[in-house]
Design an enzyme around this catalytic site. Structure first.
Site, PDB file in Angstrom:
ATOM      1  N   LYS A 192     -13.032  -0.995 -42.034  1.00 46.70           N
ATOM      2  CA  LYS A 192     -11.810  -1.334 -42.782  1.00 46.70           C
ATOM      3  C   LYS A 192     -11.929  -0.962 -44.251  1.00 46.70           C
ATOM      4  O   LYS A 192     -10.922  -0.655 -44.903  1.00 46.70           O
ATOM      5  CB  LYS A 192     -11.462  -2.800 -42.598  1.00 46.70           C
ATOM      6  CG  LYS A 192     -12.508  -3.789 -43.109  1.00 46.70           C
ATOM      7  CD  LYS A 192     -12.272  -4.224 -44.527  1.00 46.70           C
ATOM      8  CE  LYS A 192     -13.392  -5.113 -45.028  1.00 46.70           C
ATOM      9  NZ  LYS A 192     -13.189  -5.550 -46.424  1.00 46.70           N
ATOM     10  N   THR A 249      -7.182  -5.745 -46.460  1.00 48.11           N
ATOM     11  CA  THR A 249      -7.735  -4.827 -47.452  1.00 48.11           C
ATOM     12  C   THR A 249      -6.848  -3.614 -47.693  1.00 48.11           C
ATOM     13  O   THR A 249      -6.950  -2.978 -48.740  1.00 48.11           O
ATOM     14  CB  THR A 249      -9.138  -4.357 -47.039  1.00 48.11           C
ATOM     15  OG1 THR A 249      -9.098  -3.838 -45.711  1.00 48.11           O
ATOM     16  CG2 THR A 249     -10.128  -5.486 -47.078  1.00 48.11           C
TER      17      THR A 249
END
Length: 335
Positions: A192, A249
């Site tokens: 991620k 994120t």
């Protein structure tokens, strides 16, 4: 299994927030950092002004600059250090550990020397008898310090260990789920970071919400392909440690990796961006490691490939976007 005391290693934003959370829950906790001046400042001011300015720390935290004293008598060692320091921190820790030491970590990344997952590094450095758990999920340290609702996953192959670690962390604002899939939890937390750089670049270039949503969705497909190749469970990557952390994120400017991408998309120099952020940006190192892992396993990860090219090959953002849009192998959407 019952745990009642913890040593947190690493007094950055996440380590400080974890120590504060554990103290909030009434457990004994010590906080150690390799920088003794930082520990002295924390003990003196009861705040972490560099990483979490303006937020008072729990009086229950004991600050230690001596590693041996910090871990003495603690039931759990919890690492919150950058991935590049994970191996050296464990190596320094080894002389102070008991037989079958209980170790957990909130580090998101891979070992920079070998490209291996961090549980493999722990087994190599500490030995095969250690009990291991990894915690990951959509968590910004400042929001945890502010006691805002948060949920994470703790994973261990030892069935009784993850719930014991979870009990130290769980409360009415911090919900903890358990898993027996540390591979999936670690992969989600690492990949991620790279994908957040990509969405940051897109937003920095002004490409809008459509492009951001496409990058998140196709990035998830890349994460799932790599997870399948490495033996991760699909449901793990569809949970908090995978898609949950990915959404966080990729969409919020508290993410250092996203802010790196935003700066690159605005044609800022990478050193200028790093100086402005002033903290570790895991996605820089992880982009190289995930790309190398994908190549070794023959897993197709075109978004990761272009982030790697941006960071290491000098490819310009517009060229990277061009490379993605003009790929010839348009496959069914579920590939």
């Amino acid at each position: 299994m019952k745990l009642s005391s913890v040593c947190v290693l690493g007094a950055g934003s996440w380590g400080t927030a974890l120590a504060n959370l554990i103290a909030d829950n009434g457990f004994a906790v010590s906080l150690w950092d390799i920088n003794p001046e930082r520990i002295r400042a924390l003990a003196s001011t009861r705040t972490n002004e560099r990483y979490l300015p303006g937020l008072e720390l729990s009086p229950g935290i004991v600050f230690e600059s001596d590693l041996g004293r910090a871990v003495e008598g603690r039931d759990l060692i919890l690492l919150a250090v950058p991935s590049h320091a994970f191996r050296s921190c464990l190596t320094s820790l080894r002389p102070f550990l008991p037989v079958s030491p209980p170790i957990a970590w909130g580090t998101k990344g891979l070992d920079p020397d070998s490209g291996r997952l961090l549980h493999e590094v722990a087994l190599e450095v500490v030995g095969p008898d250690c009990r291991l758990a990894v915690l990951s999920g959509p968590t910004f340290a400042r929001e945890v310090m502010l006691r805002l609702p948060t949920a994470i996953t703790v994973a261990s192959v030892e069935r009784s260990f993850a719930p014991a670690v979870a009990e130290l962390l769980h409360n009415d604002y911090f919900r903890v789920y358990t898993s027996e899939d540390p591979i999936g939890v670690q992969l989600g937390g690492a990949v991620k970071n790279v994908l957040a750089v990509a969405t940051g670049v897109s937003d920095g270039m002004g490409f809008g919400a459509n492009a951001r949503a496409a990058l998140i969705t196709r990035g998830l497909a890349e994460m799932m392909r790599l997870g399948e190749a490495m033996g991760a469970e699909a449901r793990t990557l569809m949970g908090l440690a995978g898609v949950g952390d990915l959404i966080l994120t990729c969409t919020d400017d508290q993410s250092r990796n996203r802010r790196l991408g935003l700066g690159l998309g605005k044609e800022m120099a990478i050193e200028e961006i790093k100086a402005e952020i002033g903290q570790e940006i895991e996605g820089i190192l992880t982009a190289r490691l995930i790309w190398q892992l994908a190549c070794r396993l023959r897993v197709e990860m075109p978004i990761v490939e272009q982030v790697y090219a941006l960071l290491y090959d000098g490819v310009l953002p517009r060229e990277a976007v061009h490379n993605l849009l003009l790929r010839d192998d348009r496959k069914p959407e579920d590939c």
